[in-house]
Design an enzyme around this catalytic site. Structure first.
Site, PDB file in Angstrom:
ATOM      1  CB  SER A  26      65.055  14.864  64.239  1.00 42.20           C
ATOM      2  OG  SER A  26      66.253  14.721  64.442  1.00 42.20           O
ATOM      3  CG  ASP A  27      70.189  10.796  62.684  1.00 36.02           C
ATOM      4  OD1 ASP A  27      69.770   9.494  62.713  1.00 36.02           O
ATOM      5  OD2 ASP A  27      71.527  11.221  63.092  1.00 36.02           O
TER       6      ASP A  27
END
Length: 252
Positions: A26-27
């Site tokens: 994930s960012d």
């Protein structure tokens, strides 16, 4: 059944794959975190302080050994806080019921740090004007500003990557004044903060001539006095904490 759980996919094999997921990438900034840099630690030669509060509201105490202290009663700490506000291009203002920043989030966190201590950054900048600056650049990894007070002449402030700033310094500011820099001790403190996942910045100061009005790289490369370090974090979003816990419970 998947739609009832708010999970809609275009192809059935994607649903079948969910059961074998072991890793999610994930960012981070703004997704897992709030994208609100916050100073949580300040360290000087005289000691270290934890700073309470998150986000850009200037609410939070300075704590040492479990006790809240007045940061402006600590001369070395005050010098670092002034540097954090002056060697800085960001501004934090209260408008429409919320605190808003103008400028870089990391620099805004330093402004908030000064405000938590009771230093009004805009008033401080008016009373100690900036005559010149060396803007931050990824190549030299620091920012420097030249200032003058009415009572004690000129001085240069530096903030930047700790190993870069440390290399400029020959002295450190202690409770009883300047003393010879203990570089090894500071390197250990930098490593300890980084090991906690904190972003670390260092601050230094050097005297300047009363008539000096221009700032050059040669003015800051050596002979500075280290003021200390700050450790910053980007606090996690509460919903991200819950989501990560749920994923871990599912074996991800």
């Amino acid at each position: 059944r998947m739609a009832a759980r708010n999970a809609i996919v275009r192809r059935l094999p994607a649903v079948e794959t969910l059961g074998s997921v072991t890793v999610i990438c994930s960012d981070k900034t703004g997704t897992l975190t709030r994208n609100e840099m916050t100073v949580t630690r300040v360290e000087t030669a005289s000691g270290e302080w934890r700073v309470e509060g998150v986000g850009y509201a200037p609410d939070g105490a300075f704590v040492r050994d479990g006790d809240r202290i007045d940061p402006l009663a600590q001369p070395g700490l005050t010098a670092l806080l002034e540097a954090a506000a002056l060697c800085n291009d960001a501004t934090v203002r209260h408008a429409a019921g919320e605190w808003r920043i103008e400028g870089d989030p990391m620099e805004a966190a330093l402004v908030v740090l000064a405000e938590k201590a009771g230093l009004a950054h805009e008033a401080l900048r008016r009373s100690v004007p900036r005559d010149d600056e060396i803007p931050f650049d990824a190549q030299h990894r620091y920012m420097a500003t030249l200032h003058h007070r009415h009572d004690d002449g000129g001085f240069i402030l530096v903030k930047g990557a700790p190993e870069r700033v440390l290399a400029m310094c020959t002295h450190e500011l202690a409770a009883d004044g300047e003393r010879v820099l203990d570089a090894a001790a500071w390197q250990a403190r930098i490593a300890a903060l980084a090991a906690e996942g904190q972003r670390v910045l260092a601050f230094a100061r050097r005297a300047a001539g009363a008539q000096q009005r221009e700032l050059h790289f040669g003015d800051v490369e050596k002979g500075a006095c280290l003021l200390g370090l700050v450790g910053l974090i980007d606090p996690p979003r509460p919903e991200a904490v819950a989501a990560v816990a749920e994923c871990r419970a599912a074996g991800v």
